[in-house]
Design a protein around this motif. Structure first.
Motif, mmCIF file in Angstrom:
data_model
loop_
_atom_site.group_PDB
_atom_site.id
_atom_site.type_symbol
_atom_site.label_atom_id
_atom_site.label_comp_id
_atom_site.label_asym_id
_atom_site.label_seq_id
_atom_site.Cartn_x
_atom_site.Cartn_y
_atom_site.Cartn_z
ATOM 1 N N TYR A 163 12.915 -10.616 36.136
ATOM 2 C CA TYR A 163 11.591 -10.270 35.624
ATOM 3 C C TYR A 163 11.450 -8.766 35.435
ATOM 4 O O TYR A 163 10.378 -8.280 35.105
ATOM 5 N N GLU A 164 12.541 -8.007 35.667
ATOM 6 C CA GLU A 164 12.491 -6.552 35.543
ATOM 7 C C GLU A 164 13.032 -6.099 34.192
ATOM 8 O O GLU A 164 14.104 -6.526 33.765
ATOM 9 N N CYS A 165 12.269 -5.229 33.542
ATOM 10 C CA CYS A 165 12.712 -4.673 32.268
ATOM 11 C C CYS A 165 13.694 -3.534 32.535
ATOM 12 O O CYS A 165 13.493 -2.713 33.434
ATOM 13 N N THR A 166 14.752 -3.487 31.750
ATOM 14 C CA THR A 166 15.756 -2.437 31.929
ATOM 15 C C THR A 166 15.348 -1.138 31.253
ATOM 16 O O THR A 166 16.034 -0.125 31.410
ATOM 17 N N LYS A 167 14.252 -1.148 30.510
ATOM 18 C CA LYS A 167 13.813 0.041 29.779
ATOM 19 C C LYS A 167 12.604 0.677 30.455
ATOM 20 O O LYS A 167 11.716 -0.016 30.952
ATOM 21 N N THR A 168 12.576 1.986 30.451
ATOM 22 C CA THR A 168 11.424 2.720 30.957
ATOM 23 C C THR A 168 10.388 2.855 29.851
ATOM 24 O O THR A 168 10.638 2.506 28.685
ATOM 25 N N ALA A 169 9.236 3.402 30.188
ATOM 26 C CA ALA A 169 8.202 3.632 29.177
ATOM 27 C C ALA A 169 8.706 4.576 28.090
ATOM 28 O O ALA A 169 8.428 4.377 26.895
ATOM 29 N N ALA A 170 9.480 5.583 28.493
ATOM 30 C CA ALA A 170 10.030 6.527 27.516
ATOM 31 C C ALA A 170 11.001 5.816 26.577
ATOM 32 O O ALA A 170 11.019 6.072 25.361
ATOM 33 N N ASP A 171 11.811 4.911 27.139
ATOM 34 C CA ASP A 171 12.747 4.139 26.304
ATOM 35 C C ASP A 171 11.982 3.282 25.302
ATOM 36 O O ASP A 171 12.377 3.163 24.128
ATOM 37 N N LEU A 172 10.905 2.690 25.761
ATOM 38 C CA LEU A 172 10.112 1.834 24.887
ATOM 39 C C LEU A 172 9.483 2.639 23.752
ATOM 40 O O LEU A 172 9.340 2.132 22.631
#
Length: 243
Positions: A163-172
């Motif tokens: 359930y964890e996204c591998t991308k940070t907010a900056a990546d998104l």
């Protein structure tokens, strides 16, 4: 109808063995908190009277049940059936089943208690609920659509069976060509409606979605996935809104 005495029961043909068995049943009823029936009723010499039930049956209409999760519904039905059982042993088993179901209930786990059709990346029911909430909570339809597109990208980059996204907010921001202010607004909105949670892990903020919104592997392991999410995210982490 006057209460039949032991002597009268014996005269009517009730054996001592039947009377002793009825007494043992009464003792079991007292231990289990069930209504205690008379010996005459237990041996079949009298019909049970209708007593006022201190625990009246709950509202079991379709509308009332829809407000509960599937496990809550099953637990409620088991509890209500226990109240109607004449056998104390069956009543105990029904209450035990209700207790087990309550432990699995959505109210003790995750809000989105959906199973979809099996192994899916995003449960259709989860999509429907999130979409409806976004349009209700967002100031404009554009903001709702923007947050919706961000959520699907988050789900696209979940770790395998996680359930964890591998991308940070900056990546998104980079992936979606979105500036930081817009991304912050979308993430805040998604967290506000319960679609995601952000958890502080060291220097990073991990974006998570519920097991219903994430690929969860074998549907039979859904309970373990929910429990892991509860321990790791809900209890083990701290969301932005809780700081």
């Amino acid at each position: 109808m006057p209460k039949a005495t032991i002597h009268e029961l014996r005269r009517s043909g009730v054996s001592q063995e039947e009377i002793e068995l009825a007494k043992a049943t009464q003792a079991a009823q007292r231990r289990n908190g069930a209504p205690v029936q008379s010996i005459a009723v237990l041996v079949g010499a009298a019909t049970p009277r209708q007593h006022h039930n201190p625990n009246p049956l709950a509202d079991l209409t379709d509308r009332a049940l829809r407000r509960r999760g599937a496990y809550d519904q099953a637990a409620l039905l088991a509890d209500q059936q226990a109240l109607q059982e004449s056998s104390p042993e069956r009543a105990v088993k029904a209450r035990q089943a209700a207790t087990a179901l309550k432990e699995l209930s959505a109210s003790n786990q995750i809000e989105f208690d959906f199973f979809g059709g099996g192994n899916v990346s995003i449960a259709f029911q989860y999509q429907d609920a999130v979409t409806e909430r976004l349009f209700e909570a967002a100031k404009t339809a554009g903001q709702a659509k923007e947050a919706m597109s961000i959520l699907w990208i988050i789900c696209r980059y979940l770790s395998w069976q996680s359930y964890e996204c591998t991308k940070t907010a900056a990546d998104l921001c980079d992936l979606t060509r979105t500036d930081k202010a817009q991304m912050a607004r979308s993430l805040n909105l998604l967290e506000e409606i319960g679609a995601i949670r952000r958890v502080k892990r060291g220097r990073n903020k991990i974006i998570t979605v519920t097991p219903e919104g994430a690929f969860r592997g074998n549907i039979n392991t859904h309970g373990q996935a929910v429990e892991r999410y509860r321990l790791d995210v809900i209890e083990g982490g701290k969301s932005d809104n809780e700081k």
